[in-house]
Scaffold this active site. Structure first.
Site, PDB file in Angstrom:
ATOM      1  N   GLU A   1       0.869  -1.183   0.000  1.00 14.17           N
ATOM      2  CA  GLU A   1       0.000   0.000   0.000  1.00 14.17           C
ATOM      3  C   GLU A   1       0.900   1.227   0.000  1.00 14.17           C
ATOM      4  O   GLU A   1       1.695   1.423   0.922  1.00 14.17           O
ATOM      5  CB  GLU A   1      -0.950  -0.034   1.200  1.00 14.17           C
ATOM      6  CG  GLU A   1      -1.950  -1.185   1.125  1.00 14.17           C
ATOM      7  CD  GLU A   1      -2.681  -1.265  -0.216  1.00 14.17           C
ATOM      8  OE1 GLU A   1      -3.143  -0.220  -0.711  1.00 14.17           O
ATOM      9  OE2 GLU A   1      -2.766  -2.370  -0.795  1.00 14.17           O
TER      10      GLU A   1
ATOM     11  N   CYS B   1      -1.495   9.428   3.337  1.00 13.73           N
ATOM     12  CA  CYS B   1      -1.521   9.007   1.936  1.00 13.73           C
ATOM     13  C   CYS B   1      -2.821   9.490   1.290  1.00 13.73           C
ATOM     14  O   CYS B   1      -2.906   9.663   0.084  1.00 13.73           O
ATOM     15  CB  CYS B   1      -1.405   7.496   1.848  1.00 13.73           C
ATOM     16  SG  CYS B   1      -2.653   6.654   2.811  1.00 13.73           S
TER      17      CYS B   1
HETATM   18  N1  LIG Z   1      -1.664   3.513   0.922  1.00 14.22           N
HETATM   19  C1  LIG Z   1      -1.661   3.476   2.232  1.00 14.22           C
HETATM   20  O1  LIG Z   1      -2.497   2.827   2.868  1.00 14.22           O
HETATM   21  C2  LIG Z   1      -0.628   4.249   2.982  1.00 14.22           C
HETATM   22  C3  LIG Z   1      -0.787   4.454   4.348  1.00 14.22           C
HETATM   23  C4  LIG Z   1       0.185   5.179   5.039  1.00 14.22           C
HETATM   24  C5  LIG Z   1       1.276   5.694   4.372  1.00 14.22           C
HETATM   25  N2  LIG Z   1       1.407   5.497   3.033  1.00 14.22           N
HETATM   26  C6  LIG Z   1       2.536   6.077   2.305  1.00 14.22           C
HETATM   27  O2  LIG Z   1       3.721   5.928   3.080  1.00 14.22           O
HETATM   28  C7  LIG Z   1       4.628   6.984   2.807  1.00 14.22           C
HETATM   29  C8  LIG Z   1       5.069   7.628   4.085  1.00 14.22           C
HETATM   30  O3  LIG Z   1       5.596   6.701   4.979  1.00 14.22           O
HETATM   31  P1  LIG Z   1       7.163   6.483   5.180  1.00 14.22           P
HETATM   32  O4  LIG Z   1       7.885   7.763   4.949  1.00 14.22           O
HETATM   33  O5  LIG Z   1       7.355   5.787   6.470  1.00 14.22           O
HETATM   34  O6  LIG Z   1       7.475   5.492   3.959  1.00 14.22           O
HETATM   35  P2  LIG Z   1       8.852   4.745   3.579  1.00 14.22           P
HETATM   36  O7  LIG Z   1       8.618   4.018   2.322  1.00 14.22           O
HETATM   37  O8  LIG Z   1      10.005   5.663   3.644  1.00 14.22           O
HETATM   38  O9  LIG Z   1       9.059   3.699   4.789  1.00 14.22           O
HETATM   39  C9  LIG Z   1       8.091   2.720   5.063  1.00 14.22           C
HETATM   40  C10 LIG Z   1       8.779   1.537   5.726  1.00 14.22           C
HETATM   41  O10 LIG Z   1       9.645   0.909   4.787  1.00 14.22           O
HETATM   42  C11 LIG Z   1      10.908   0.691   5.389  1.00 14.22           C
HETATM   43  N3  LIG Z   1      11.933   0.553   4.360  1.00 14.22           N
HETATM   44  C12 LIG Z   1      12.726   1.509   3.815  1.00 14.22           C
HETATM   45  N4  LIG Z   1      13.539   0.937   2.886  1.00 14.22           N
HETATM   46  C13 LIG Z   1      13.229  -0.379   2.829  1.00 14.22           C
HETATM   47  C14 LIG Z   1      13.709  -1.483   2.060  1.00 14.22           C
HETATM   48  N5  LIG Z   1      14.684  -1.356   1.138  1.00 14.22           N
HETATM   49  N6  LIG Z   1      13.177  -2.707   2.267  1.00 14.22           N
HETATM   50  C15 LIG Z   1      12.187  -2.862   3.170  1.00 14.22           C
HETATM   51  N7  LIG Z   1      11.705  -1.853   3.932  1.00 14.22           N
HETATM   52  C16 LIG Z   1      12.217  -0.630   3.765  1.00 14.22           C
HETATM   53  C17 LIG Z   1      11.047   1.873   6.322  1.00 14.22           C
HETATM   54  O11 LIG Z   1      12.067   1.661   7.284  1.00 14.22           O
HETATM   55  C18 LIG Z   1       9.654   1.918   6.916  1.00 14.22           C
HETATM   56  O12 LIG Z   1       9.505   0.966   7.929  1.00 14.22           O
HETATM   57  C19 LIG Z   1       3.849   7.944   1.918  1.00 14.22           C
HETATM   58  O13 LIG Z   1       4.238   7.740   0.583  1.00 14.22           O
HETATM   59  C20 LIG Z   1       2.405   7.552   2.137  1.00 14.22           C
HETATM   60  O14 LIG Z   1       1.552   7.905   1.085  1.00 14.22           O
HETATM   61  C21 LIG Z   1       0.481   4.777   2.340  1.00 14.22           C
HETATM   62  N1  LIG Z   2      -6.690   5.535   6.206  1.00 12.95           N
HETATM   63  C1  LIG Z   2      -6.283   6.915   6.344  1.00 12.95           C
HETATM   64  C2  LIG Z   2      -5.026   7.224   5.606  1.00 12.95           C
HETATM   65  C3  LIG Z   2      -3.881   6.280   5.797  1.00 12.95           C
HETATM   66  C4  LIG Z   2      -2.655   6.773   5.101  1.00 12.95           C
HETATM   67  O1  LIG Z   2      -1.927   7.594   5.466  1.00 12.95           O
HETATM   68  C5  LIG Z   2      -7.393   7.832   5.845  1.00 12.95           C
HETATM   69  O2  LIG Z   2      -8.388   7.354   5.312  1.00 12.95           O
HETATM   70  O3  LIG Z   2      -7.234   9.027   5.962  1.00 12.95           O
END
Ligand SMILES: NC(=O)c1ccc[n+]([C@@H]2O[C@H](COP(=O)([O-])OP(=O)(O)OC[C@H]3O[C@@H](n4cnc5c(N)ncnc54)[C@H](O)[C@@H]3O)[C@@H](O)[C@H]2O)c1
Ligand SMILES: N[C@@H](CCC=O)C(=O)O
Length: 515
Positions: free
Chosen positions: A286, A320
């Site tokens: 995600e 996100c």
């Molecule tokens: N779609 C969703 O449901 C959702 C929900 C929350 C956040 N997000 C997204 O997450 C991002 C923000 O979160 P963030 O800054 O923590 O994201 P990130 O991708 O920097 O980190 C997420 C996780 O991945 C780990 N990671 C980093 N490099 C890795 C690798 N090579 N292998 C495995 N794991 C690794 C990090 O340590 C962390 O635990 C935004 O892009 C946001 O849109 C999406």
């Molecule tokens: N589930 C949350 C967003 C999660 C991602 O950052 C919302 O619906 O706002």
């Protein structure tokens, strides 16, 4: 008897008693800061020399805690433990596994303000955002427990005369759970317990900015009666242990939530079959969003304004689902813009420990620098209407920023910023609005503010996002009510908090017996 599912109510902070209770929790948590948290592998506490230091993004000097850091050897030890434990855990009655989640939900509910206070301190969440994060974690526990009970006997299939056919779900194996900083409790807990209740054992690698709240949650699961070795807590470098575990031949599935860049890397690496691997790994990924609030010509203007502003700036735009683009019909564009700027100017930015501050900091220096760079780009691509300033002297504070008159193809309209910045773009009519709404690589959330029934129905099919909302903002999905996940580069659309989610953590087995 288990009551039917209802989502956890949010705390009313206008109630003075609730305010006092939360202030007390903040003080209590303050007195717990600076502790050292070990890894937890098979119930064993392992302290390493190398540490992750978790700091308060609103006050860089304040250390929330230090956390031991797993290396490849410790990740391997955790894998071997999880593999061994899977052999017993997979045989547990699904209802007994669900009971552990119900108990964990009850513990978390009793310690709600304590957990929310950790979120204020460690993630910089304002009270209401922190309270919603904790409520969502409780919801995930309650919802997935009930889903597992529903799925425990499988799904009925047809049988011909003289045979009995059955269709059941069994667990997969060891899962690697990799979670982001922005919902450090809800997403970390939800992705972890979904895998566990389905009968898998897990290796949890939380985000490096928010490992303390994850350590606290591991304690809750232990207190709830989770056997040692089912949930192994191994914070560490994404590129070191993340890559190691994603590549590992015994990893059965990866459940990742985070950025597009890391998600795509995991997806690609997980596709490679390594020596000794006897399955194709499952990946739940995600990822990011570039989410749009669309305002129609005949919309309720005040509703449009509040939907844009609160979707853009809640938790400083670090969702996100954040509405980082407002696409507005040309006839009402100036009015919406003017009112949105006025509302934005009333938002207070400061230490989230103060209940009166609407917005806290962004998570760290790298995020601060990236967002400020985008504000610079925005000043070239459009008109800065408000905000635009930052201050990283004590914490990482950025003013809520509106950039107007941005071209639909501009970087500000296409790239995820993950900060308090919203681009305004003018549209000629409804066809043009839908064209702009769908013109990014992403497809996570969107909102249409409209009183035109025909446009609402058209958007229902034409607006291509995983979570589409009408006449409200585009953030704040509720577990069990609005299952959450996106299309295209927003990920695998796993729909967290939805009826299909647990099945992604299981495999279906058919048996047919001749009578
Ligand atoms: N779609 C969703 O449901 C959702 C929900 C929350 C956040 N997000 C997204 O997450 C991002 C923000 O979160 P963030 O800054 O923590 O994201 P990130 O991708 O920097 O980190 C997420 C996780 O991945 C780990 N990671 C980093 N490099 C890795 C690798 N090579 N292998 C495995 N794991 C690794 C990090 O340590 C962390 O635990 C935004 O892009 C946001 O849109 C999406
Ligand atoms: N589930 C949350 C967003 C999660 C991602 O950052 C919302 O619906 O706002």
């Amino acid at each position: 008897m288990v009551l039917s599912y209802k989502h956890e109510p949010f705390t009313d902070f206008t109630n003075i008693e609730n305010q006092k209770a939360f202030e007390k929790a903040l003080q209590d948590v303050h007195s717990q800061l600076g502790k050292d948290y070990p890894l937890v592998i098979g119930g064993e506490r392992i302290t390493t020399d190398e540490k992750i230091t978790s700091i308060n993004p609103a006050d860089k000097e304040e250390v929330i805690g230090t956390v031991s850091k797993a290396n490849k050897e410790l990740a391997e030890k955790a894998m071997q433990t999880a593999l061994r434990t899977f052999e017993t855990w997979k045989k547990w009655d699904p209802e007994a596994r669900a009971n552990i989640l119900f108990r964990a939900a009850a513990i978390l509910r009793r310690r709600k303000h304590e957990f929310s206070s950790y979120l204020v301190k460690e993630a910089g969440k304002p009270w209401r955002e922190a309270d919603a994060d904790t409520a969502e974690a409780i919801d995930f526990l309650e919802y997935y427990a009930r889903q597992m009970v529903k799925l425990k006997s499988g799904v009925p299939v047809e049988s011909r005369e003289g045979e009995i056919n059955k269709f059941n779900y069994i667990p997969l194996g060891v899962g690697v759970i990799i979670s982001p900083f922005n919902f450090p409790l809800a997403i970390m807990a939800g992705t972890t317990v979904a895998a566990i209740v389905a009968g898998n054992t897990v290796l949890l690698k939380p985000a490096n900015n928010t490992p303390v709240v994850a350590a606290k949650f591991v304690e809750v699961m232990e207190e709830a009666g989770l056997p040692n070795g089912v949930l192994n807590y191994i914070p560490g470098s994404g590129s070191e242990i993340g890559d190691y575990l994603v590549d590992h031949p015994k990893t059965r599935f990866v459940s990742f939530t985070g950025s597009r860049e890391v998600g795509c890397r995991i997806y690609e690496r997980a596709a490679k079959v390594h020596p000794g691997q006897i399955w194709l790994k499952r990946v739940i990924a995600e990822m990011g969003g570039k989410d749009t609030v669309v305002v129609d010509k005949d919309a309720d203007i005040d509703l449009a304004v509040s939907s844009i502003v609160y979707s853009a700036f809640g938790f400083s735009g670090q969702k996100c689902s954040a509405g980082s683009r407002a696409v507005i019909h040309e006839d009402v564009y100036d009015e919406v813009l003017e009112k949105a700027v006025a509302l934005t100017k009333t938002l207070t930015v400061g230490n989230p420990e103060d209940v009166n501050n609407y917005m806290g900091p962004v998570i760290d220096q790298a995020a601060y620098n990236k967002i400020m760079k985008y504000i610079g780009i925005g000043k070239e691509e459009g008109r800065l209407m408000c905000g635009g300033e930052g201050d990283d002297s004590k914490g990482y504070f950025i003013q809520p920023t509106i950039i107007a008159d941005v071209d639909e193809k501009a970087r500000l309209m296409q790239e995820e910023i993950f900060g308090p910045v919203v681009a305004f773009c003018k549209a000629r009519g409804f066809d043009h609005m839908m064209e702009i709404a769908n013109n990014t690589d992403y497809g996570l959330t969107g909102a249409l503010i409209s009183n035109n029934r025909e446009h609402i129905e058209r958007a229902r099919t034409e607006f291509h996002v995983g979570n589409l909302y009408f006449n409200r903002g585009c953030t704040g999905a509720i577990v069990g009510y609005q299952p959450f996940g996106g299309f295209n580069m927003s990920g695998t659309d796993s729909k967290a908090g939805g009826p299909d989610y647990l099945i992604l953590h299981m495999q279906a087995k058919t048996t047919g017996e001749m009578l």
